[in-house]
Design a protein around this motif. Structure first.
Motif, PDB file in Angstrom:
ATOM      1  N   GLY A 195      12.104   3.038  -7.949  1.00 18.12           N
ATOM      2  CA  GLY A 195      12.779   2.239  -8.970  1.00 18.12           C
ATOM      3  C   GLY A 195      14.102   2.775  -9.449  1.00 18.12           C
ATOM      4  O   GLY A 195      14.689   2.246 -10.406  1.00 18.12           O
ATOM      5  N   TYR A 196      14.621   3.814  -8.799  1.00 20.67           N
ATOM      6  CA  TYR A 196      15.896   4.395  -9.215  1.00 20.67           C
ATOM      7  C   TYR A 196      17.048   3.749  -8.452  1.00 20.67           C
ATOM      8  O   TYR A 196      16.915   3.394  -7.282  1.00 20.67           O
ATOM      9  N   SER A 197      18.166   3.611  -9.135  1.00 25.37           N
ATOM     10  CA  SER A 197      19.407   3.272  -8.439  1.00 25.37           C
ATOM     11  C   SER A 197      20.147   4.582  -8.190  1.00 25.37           C
ATOM     12  O   SER A 197      20.233   5.428  -9.086  1.00 25.37           O
ATOM     13  N   LEU A 198      20.662   4.729  -6.979  1.00 29.36           N
ATOM     14  CA  LEU A 198      21.263   6.007  -6.586  1.00 29.36           C
ATOM     15  C   LEU A 198      22.751   5.851  -6.300  1.00 29.36           C
ATOM     16  O   LEU A 198      23.151   5.024  -5.488  1.00 29.36           O
ATOM     17  N   GLU A 199      23.550   6.640  -7.008  1.00 34.11           N
ATOM     18  CA  GLU A 199      24.973   6.754  -6.706  1.00 34.11           C
ATOM     19  C   GLU A 199      25.137   7.882  -5.695  1.00 34.11           C
ATOM     20  O   GLU A 199      24.599   8.980  -5.873  1.00 34.11           O
ATOM     21  N   ILE A 200      25.863   7.609  -4.631  1.00 35.49           N
ATOM     22  CA  ILE A 200      25.990   8.577  -3.548  1.00 35.49           C
ATOM     23  C   ILE A 200      27.216   9.464  -3.767  1.00 35.49           C
ATOM     24  O   ILE A 200      28.303   8.978  -4.065  1.00 35.49           O
ATOM     25  N   HIS A 201      27.012  10.759  -3.645  1.00 30.74           N
ATOM     26  CA  HIS A 201      28.065  11.766  -3.788  1.00 30.74           C
ATOM     27  C   HIS A 201      28.870  11.564  -5.079  1.00 30.74           C
ATOM     28  O   HIS A 201      30.082  11.348  -5.058  1.00 30.74           O
ATOM     29  N   PRO A 202      28.200  11.629  -6.225  1.00 26.15           N
ATOM     30  CA  PRO A 202      28.897  11.431  -7.504  1.00 26.15           C
ATOM     31  C   PRO A 202      29.882  12.563  -7.789  1.00 26.15           C
ATOM     32  O   PRO A 202      29.672  13.705  -7.382  1.00 26.15           O
ATOM     33  N   GLU A 203      30.951  12.221  -8.467  1.00 26.53           N
ATOM     34  CA  GLU A 203      31.947  13.230  -8.825  1.00 26.53           C
ATOM     35  C   GLU A 203      31.442  14.098  -9.976  1.00 26.53           C
ATOM     36  O   GLU A 203      30.785  13.613 -10.897  1.00 26.53           O
ATOM     37  N   ILE A 204      31.767  15.381  -9.910  1.00 28.43           N
ATOM     38  CA  ILE A 204      31.449  16.323 -10.982  1.00 28.43           C
ATOM     39  C   ILE A 204      32.774  16.814 -11.562  1.00 28.43           C
ATOM     40  O   ILE A 204      33.607  17.373 -10.827  1.00 28.43           O
ATOM     41  N   PRO A 205      33.006  16.609 -12.857  1.00 24.02           N
ATOM     42  CA  PRO A 205      34.289  17.023 -13.448  1.00 24.02           C
ATOM     43  C   PRO A 205      34.553  18.503 -13.238  1.00 24.02           C
ATOM     44  O   PRO A 205      33.672  19.346 -13.428  1.00 24.02           O
ATOM     45  N   GLY A 206      35.756  18.798 -12.777  1.00 23.45           N
ATOM     46  CA  GLY A 206      36.194  20.184 -12.670  1.00 23.45           C
ATOM     47  C   GLY A 206      35.919  20.846 -11.341  1.00 23.45           C
ATOM     48  O   GLY A 206      36.402  21.966 -11.110  1.00 23.45           O
ATOM     49  N   ILE A 207      35.130  20.218 -10.451  1.00 24.20           N
ATOM     50  CA  ILE A 207      34.867  20.830  -9.149  1.00 24.20           C
ATOM     51  C   ILE A 207      35.011  19.774  -8.052  1.00 24.20           C
ATOM     52  O   ILE A 207      34.898  18.572  -8.295  1.00 24.20           O
ATOM     53  N   THR A 208      35.279  20.241  -6.839  1.00 27.44           N
ATOM     54  CA  THR A 208      35.456  19.307  -5.718  1.00 27.44           C
ATOM     55  C   THR A 208      34.150  19.012  -4.997  1.00 27.44           C
ATOM     56  O   THR A 208      34.034  17.998  -4.309  1.00 27.44           O
ATOM     57  N   ARG A 253      25.047  25.626  -6.873  1.00 29.11           N
ATOM     58  CA  ARG A 253      26.164  25.073  -6.102  1.00 29.11           C
ATOM     59  C   ARG A 253      27.138  24.258  -6.957  1.00 29.11           C
ATOM     60  O   ARG A 253      28.337  24.241  -6.692  1.00 29.11           O
ATOM     61  N   TYR A 254      26.638  23.593  -8.004  1.00 25.73           N
ATOM     62  CA  TYR A 254      27.480  22.673  -8.773  1.00 25.73           C
ATOM     63  C   TYR A 254      27.711  23.133 -10.201  1.00 25.73           C
ATOM     64  O   TYR A 254      28.085  22.340 -11.071  1.00 25.73           O
ATOM     65  N   GLY A 255      27.491  24.424 -10.458  1.00 28.34           N
ATOM     66  CA  GLY A 255      27.767  24.948 -11.780  1.00 28.34           C
ATOM     67  C   GLY A 255      26.786  24.426 -12.809  1.00 28.34           C
ATOM     68  O   GLY A 255      25.659  24.014 -12.506  1.00 28.34           O
ATOM     69  N   ASN A 256      27.225  24.399 -14.052  1.00 25.77           N
ATOM     70  CA  ASN A 256      26.387  23.942 -15.155  1.00 25.77           C
ATOM     71  C   ASN A 256      26.556  22.439 -15.342  1.00 25.77           C
ATOM     72  O   ASN A 256      27.542  21.978 -15.926  1.00 25.77           O
ATOM     73  N   LEU A 257      25.594  21.697 -14.844  1.00 19.44           N
ATOM     74  CA  LEU A 257      25.640  20.242 -14.952  1.00 19.44           C
ATOM     75  C   LEU A 257      25.211  19.805 -16.349  1.00 19.44           C
ATOM     76  O   LEU A 257      24.559  20.544 -17.092  1.00 19.44           O
ATOM     77  N   ASN A 258      25.559  18.557 -16.690  1.00 26.00           N
ATOM     78  CA  ASN A 258      25.237  18.032 -18.020  1.00 26.00           C
ATOM     79  C   ASN A 258      24.012  17.127 -17.993  1.00 26.00           C
ATOM     80  O   ASN A 258      23.822  16.300 -18.893  1.00 26.00           O
TER      81      ASN A 258
END
Length: 588
Positions: free
Chosen positions: A295-308, A463-468
């Motif tokens: 039942g989830y909608s999935l965004e593919i390769h979402p952007e993370i502020p501050g990192i590539t 890998r993606y630092g401190n996520l929110n």
């Protein structure tokens, strides 16, 4: 009392034959008699001649009796002539000297001519029957095939699936899937009628955009002839794409079902990765399919502020949101992978040894250096040695003295040593060549892979630092079954016994040592990871030994309420006999 005149031969038309009987049959039609098919019909086959558009065929399960027309032929036409003409029309055979030959054991793709006696005032009515080659003929798959066909050469010729459906509808032919099939086409083309959909798709076909239309397929649309198992060093995607094996076709079909739901603008990128690194990319597709079913909608390769760098998915369902990172666990080091490739090349060479009378039981393969041995030398040696043995004499000795007493055949040079024994074929199977390897050495594992699981998770943890938001890692570990004790040890630490210093009440209990991936209350680790999903699923075991589990990090910065309590087979609607059921190849 007057008697009703009967007609000699007619053809039962319940699909495109109603409007397009062909140049050979059409001039011979003297009457058209509306009727209902005495059997059920459904969109259960894709036609190569229509660029794999869905077509109507008789079915034993599902479907419905539908409106049809008996094409009554001139009285001068014999039953045999009618059968020949109908067969040529259905097979698009232009040579009028070619004739229909009834097969005692018709294959799935064999056009059969069947006869109805004294049907609707006609002495003998013939019709065509052919096997289904669609495992999944759900309306969304039918729509995908129809749209793809109109964007192909069939669209130029006017023989595509959308026009086929429109003609069937015009002729009052309705099956249980017809309405939803049509609605799927209208939804995906954002039109309100099939006529409008045809106009829009015809226009789209003219442009290069048609090549990357909404329904890109994971595998090619083509006829497949490759039989047998894959070579040890085979390109996995190439094998799946080329194999004509029915079980491989079943796997292809399942992957296409998942791929059809993948976002259009991401399909090309995923397909390129499937071709390059099949197993990791397919696991990523598996995770997409799994969480979509949850039942989830999935965004593919979402952007993370501050990192590539970007995680694989961002999942949303109501107020629940979390990031997903996918990891296919590789158990071998780079050197071990290189050795495995060299070993596979040797196994492929051994499989080319003449196996007319014997199979080979491999006892041991030992490499002496890092270079690749000569496959031709290995093949020549074993062919020469095996030729010295009589299968009858060998079998007699084997029965008298047992397998342990049988001689070894050893190939050795400066690069490799291969030790084998012979397995004689039964007289019934002698003289037929096959792959020569009949048995491999037994491999026994001591210990478990909890440390490897921890290591794989650690490569993704920060890998993606401190996520929110919560962050979960989905790990694939290939094994026959999912060892939950091994998983628990990897995540929470090894089991240990603890007790009190009080001699009167030692309070012995089992507990985790806290040396796992999540650490302990006093020493929490990787708190940015909210939980771990782990599975042993692969393309072959979805209905059998595939298992999965989700474990929460008790010390997570962002706890997650995610729960998974259904088996993979139920969540992904995998058939009970997948992939052992002899399913047709969708030829995507």
């Amino acid at each position: 009392m007057a008697t009703q005149m009967t007609k000699a031969v007619g053809i039962l038309a319940y699909g495109s034959l109603i409007n397009d009987s062909g140049d050979e049959i059409n001039p011979l039609i003297t009457e058209r008699i509306p009727c209902i098919t005495p059997f059920n019909v459904e969109y259960s086959r894709k036609s190569k001649n229509r660029d794999y558009a869905p077509t109507l065929i008789p079915v034993d399960i599902g479907g419905a009796a539908v409106n049809a027309v008996i094409l009554v032929l001139n009285d001068s036409i014999s039953l045999e002539e009618a059968e020949n003409m109908l067969w040529r029309r259905e097979t698009r055979e232009l040579d009028k000297n070619r004739k229909y030959k009834k097969k005692l054991n018709p294959g799935q793709n064999s056009v059969q001519i069947k006869i109805l006696e004294n049907f609707q005032t006609v002495d003998r009515v013939i019709y065509t029957s052919i096997g289904s080659n669609l495992d999944d003929n759900s309306p969304n798959i039918l729509a995908a095939l129809a749209i793809q066909s109109i964007l192909s050469n069939a669209g130029n010729a006017g023989t595509d699936g959308v026009r086929y459906l429109l003609n069937a509808k015009t002729n009052g032919i309705t099956t249980p899937f017809s309405a939803e099939y049509e609605n799927n086409i209208l939804e995906h083309t954002k039109t309100t009628t099939l006529e409008a959909a045809i106009h829009k798709l015809d226009s789209q076909r003219i442009s290069e955009l048609a090549k990357a239309a909404e329904y890109m397929f994971l595998f090619d649309k083509k006829e497949r002839t490759l039989q047998g198992p894959a070579d040890y060093n085979a390109d996995i995607y190439a094998y799946y794409n080329d194999s004509a094996r029915l079980d491989v076709g079943c796997v292809r079909d399942q992957l296409e079902i998942w791929f059809a739901k993948y976002p259009q603008n991401e399909k090309e990128e995923l397909k390129s990765r499937v071709k390059a690194t099949f197993n990791p990319a397919i696991f990523e597709l598996f995770i997409f399919a799994l969480f979509t079913e949850l039942g989830y909608s999935l965004e593919i390769h979402p952007e993370i502020p501050g990192i590539t760098k970007r995680p694989d998915y961002f999942a949303k369902k109501g107020n629940d949101v979390f990031y997903i990172e996918v990891k296919f666990m590789t158990m071998l080091s780079q050197n071990e992978q290189s050795l495995e490739r060299r070993k596979n090349a040797v196994l492929d060479a051994i499989n080319k040894v003449d196996a007319s009378n014997f199979l080979l039981k491999l006892e041991d393969i030992s490499f002496k250096d890092s270079s690749q041995p000569s496959g031709k030398d290995i093949i020549r040696y074993f062919n020469r040695e095996i030729a010295n043995y009589s299968p009858d004499d060998y079998t007699e000795r084997l029965l008298q003295h047992g397998f342990d007493s049988m001689p070894e055949i050893t190939y050795e040079d400066d690069k490799i040593k291969i030790t084998t024994k012979l397995l004689p074929k039964s007289p019934l199977h002698r003289g037929t060549n096959s792959r020569s390897i009949g048995a491999h050495p037994t491999v026994t594992q001591i210990g478990n892979d909890s440390e490897d699981i921890k290591g794989s998770l650690e490569t993704k943890a920060t890998r993606y630092g401190n996520l929110n938001a919560p962050y979960i890692i989905c790990l694939n570990k290939q094994s026959v079954g999912l060892d939950l004790i091994e998983v628990q040890e990897a995540l929470y630490g090894s089991l240990q016994i603890s007790w009190s210093d009080n001699p009167n009440n030692r309070e012995e209990k089992m507990e985790f040592a806290g040396n796992g991936f999540f650490g302990s209350k006093n020493n929490p680790k990787f708190t940015r990871v909210s939980g771990v999903y782990i599975t042993n699923a692969n393309t072959a075991n979805l209905a059998t030994t595939a298992e999965h589990a989700f474990r929460h990090n008790p010390f997570a910065k962002y706890p997650i309420a995610f729960v998974i309590d259904q088996p993979i087979k139920e969540l992904l609607h995998i058939p009970e006999d997948y992939p052992l059921k002899k399913l047709p190849d969708l030829n995507f």
